[in-house]
Design a protein around this motif. Structure first.
Motif, PDB file in Angstrom:
ATOM      1  N   PHE A  53      63.095  86.217  44.643  1.00 16.14           N
ATOM      2  CA  PHE A  53      62.529  86.887  45.813  1.00 16.14           C
ATOM      3  C   PHE A  53      63.617  87.156  46.850  1.00 16.14           C
ATOM      4  N   ASP A  54      64.420  86.140  47.150  1.00 11.23           N
ATOM      5  CA  ASP A  54      65.520  86.314  48.108  1.00 11.23           C
ATOM      6  C   ASP A  54      66.635  87.181  47.543  1.00 11.23           C
ATOM      7  N   LEU A  55      66.997  86.966  46.298  1.00 17.61           N
ATOM      8  CA  LEU A  55      68.082  87.741  45.693  1.00 17.61           C
ATOM      9  C   LEU A  55      67.781  89.239  45.699  1.00 17.61           C
ATOM     10  N   GLU A  56      66.563  89.604  45.343  1.00 15.96           N
ATOM     11  CA  GLU A  56      66.194  91.026  45.319  1.00 15.96           C
ATOM     12  C   GLU A  56      66.301  91.664  46.698  1.00 15.96           C
ATOM     13  N   ARG A  57      66.170  90.870  47.739  1.00 12.88           N
ATOM     14  CA  ARG A  57      66.294  91.357  49.118  1.00 12.88           C
ATOM     15  C   ARG A  57      67.717  91.173  49.648  1.00 12.88           C
ATOM     16  N   ASN A  58      68.616  90.791  48.745  1.00 14.29           N
ATOM     17  CA  ASN A  58      70.034  90.600  49.052  1.00 14.29           C
ATOM     18  C   ASN A  58      70.262  89.485  50.073  1.00 14.29           C
ATOM     19  N   HIS A  59      69.421  88.448  49.993  1.00 16.49           N
ATOM     20  CA  HIS A  59      69.553  87.277  50.863  1.00 16.49           C
ATOM     21  C   HIS A  59      70.028  86.074  50.058  1.00 16.49           C
ATOM     22  N   LYS A  60      70.610  85.121  50.742  1.00 14.83           N
ATOM     23  CA  LYS A  60      71.029  83.867  50.122  1.00 14.83           C
ATOM     24  C   LYS A  60      69.782  83.121  49.644  1.00 14.83           C
ATOM     25  N   PRO A  61      69.731  82.760  48.356  1.00 16.57           N
ATOM     26  CA  PRO A  61      68.567  82.027  47.843  1.00 16.57           C
ATOM     27  C   PRO A  61      68.723  80.516  48.020  1.00 16.57           C
ATOM     28  N   GLU A  62      67.698  79.800  47.638  1.00 16.02           N
ATOM     29  CA  GLU A  62      67.709  78.341  47.733  1.00 16.02           C
ATOM     30  C   GLU A  62      68.644  77.700  46.713  1.00 16.02           C
ATOM     31  N   GLY A  63      68.720  78.245  45.515  1.00  7.92           N
ATOM     32  CA  GLY A  63      69.497  77.618  44.449  1.00  7.92           C
ATOM     33  C   GLY A  63      68.683  76.520  43.797  1.00  7.92           C
ATOM     34  N   TYR A  64      69.367  75.544  43.228  1.00 10.10           N
ATOM     35  CA  TYR A  64      68.695  74.387  42.643  1.00 10.10           C
ATOM     36  C   TYR A  64      69.422  73.151  43.140  1.00 10.10           C
ATOM     37  N   ASN A  65      68.849  72.515  44.143  1.00 10.82           N
ATOM     38  CA  ASN A  65      69.517  71.428  44.847  1.00 10.82           C
ATOM     39  C   ASN A  65      68.742  70.116  44.716  1.00 10.82           C
ATOM     40  N   ARG A  66      68.157  69.911  43.537  1.00 18.39           N
ATOM     41  CA  ARG A  66      67.414  68.679  43.322  1.00 18.39           C
ATOM     42  C   ARG A  66      68.321  67.604  42.744  1.00 18.39           C
ATOM     43  N   LYS A  67      67.903  66.380  42.906  1.00 21.82           N
ATOM     44  CA  LYS A  67      68.715  65.265  42.421  1.00 21.82           C
ATOM     45  C   LYS A  67      68.943  65.404  40.918  1.00 21.82           C
ATOM     46  N   GLY A  68      70.191  65.284  40.523  1.00 20.27           N
ATOM     47  CA  GLY A  68      70.566  65.390  39.122  1.00 20.27           C
ATOM     48  C   GLY A  68      72.066  65.311  39.002  1.00 20.27           C
ATOM     49  N   LYS A  69      72.570  65.466  37.779  1.00 17.95           N
ATOM     50  CA  LYS A  69      74.010  65.323  37.610  1.00 17.95           C
ATOM     51  C   LYS A  69      74.795  66.538  38.069  1.00 17.95           C
ATOM     52  N   MET A  70      74.126  67.672  38.270  1.00 15.25           N
ATOM     53  CA  MET A  70      74.773  68.828  38.888  1.00 15.25           C
ATOM     54  C   MET A  70      73.738  69.678  39.607  1.00 15.25           C
ATOM     55  N   ARG A  71      74.243  70.457  40.561  1.00 17.02           N
ATOM     56  CA  ARG A  71      73.371  71.303  41.376  1.00 17.02           C
ATOM     57  C   ARG A  71      73.953  72.699  41.478  1.00 17.02           C
ATOM     58  N   LEU A  72      73.082  73.654  41.753  1.00  9.80           N
ATOM     59  CA  LEU A  72      73.466  75.052  41.966  1.00  9.80           C
ATOM     60  C   LEU A  72      73.263  75.357  43.442  1.00  9.80           C
ATOM     61  N   ILE A  73      74.367  75.587  44.154  1.00 13.98           N
ATOM     62  CA  ILE A  73      74.347  75.710  45.609  1.00 13.98           C
ATOM     63  C   ILE A  73      74.779  77.124  46.026  1.00 13.98           C
ATOM     64  N   PHE A  74      74.092  77.676  47.004  1.00  9.15           N
ATOM     65  CA  PHE A  74      74.468  78.940  47.627  1.00  9.15           C
ATOM     66  C   PHE A  74      74.828  78.643  49.081  1.00  9.15           C
ATOM     67  N   PRO A  75      76.128  78.533  49.395  1.00 10.58           N
ATOM     68  CA  PRO A  75      76.515  78.204  50.774  1.00 10.58           C
ATOM     69  C   PRO A  75      76.306  79.395  51.708  1.00 10.58           C
ATOM     70  N   THR A  76      76.362  79.120  53.002  1.00 10.50           N
ATOM     71  CA  THR A  76      76.108  80.171  53.988  1.00 10.50           C
ATOM     72  C   THR A  76      77.374  80.871  54.461  1.00 10.50           C
ATOM     73  N   ASP A  77      78.545  80.340  54.136  1.00 11.50           N
ATOM     74  CA  ASP A  77      79.764  80.872  54.744  1.00 11.50           C
ATOM     75  C   ASP A  77      80.411  82.045  54.009  1.00 11.50           C
ATOM     76  N   ARG A  78      80.029  82.331  52.760  1.00 11.11           N
ATOM     77  CA  ARG A  78      80.546  83.512  52.067  1.00 11.11           C
ATOM     78  C   ARG A  78      79.656  83.830  50.873  1.00 11.11           C
ATOM     79  N   LYS A  79      79.821  85.032  50.331  1.00 10.84           N
ATOM     80  CA  LYS A  79      79.002  85.471  49.195  1.00 10.84           C
ATOM     81  C   LYS A  79      79.502  84.777  47.944  1.00 10.84           C
ATOM     82  N   GLU A  80      78.946  83.628  47.680  1.00 13.23           N
ATOM     83  CA  GLU A  80      79.313  82.848  46.511  1.00 13.23           C
ATOM     84  C   GLU A  80      78.170  81.922  46.155  1.00 13.23           C
TER      85      GLU A  80
END
Length: 121
Positions: A53-80
């Motif tokens: 929903f956010d990606l289609e609107r060209n916004h930073k999405p939530e990612g997957y930041n739940r407890k686990g051995k790795m996470r998928l993070i979308f920071p606010t400081d650059r397009k990454e």
């Protein structure tokens, strides 16, 4: 050397909206790798829809930041976005290569930076 964080920095005209079509594949690969793929398809689709929903609107999405051995993070400081391991035993080399293949096949332009800001605080 083990990789504890993998940053995918979008470059050129590539933007968040370009990730929308491939995000389900990226998320599925991540959840399978960390053993957190929900048994119920509806729960997986909820995670996908929240982000797409956010990606289609060209916004930073939530990612997957739940407890686990790795996470998928979308920071606010650059397009990454980045994958980060939360213990020193996890090596992200395999997931880096999987994500690189997914992004490259979609024609998304990006740079990869390993172990950038990889602290274990």
């Amino acid at each position: 050397m083990k990789i504890f964080s993998v940053h995918f920095v979008l470059k050129g005209k590539s933007d968040y909206k370009d990730l929308a079509p491939v995000f389900p594949s990226m998320l599925a690969a991540l959840l399978e790798e960390i053993g957190q793929m929900p048994e119920e398809e509806e729960i997986f689709q909820m995670f996908v829809e929240m982000n797409v929903f956010d990606l289609e609107r060209n916004h930073k999405p939530e990612g997957y930041n739940r407890k686990g051995k790795m996470r998928l993070i979308f920071p606010t400081d650059r397009k990454e976005f980045y994958l980060k391991a939360y213990n020193k035993a996890t090596d992200l080399t395999k997931m880096r290569d999987v994500f690189k293949d997914i992004l490259t096949s979609a024609g998304i332009k990006f740079d990869v930076v390993d172990n950038d800001r990889a602290d274990f605080d």
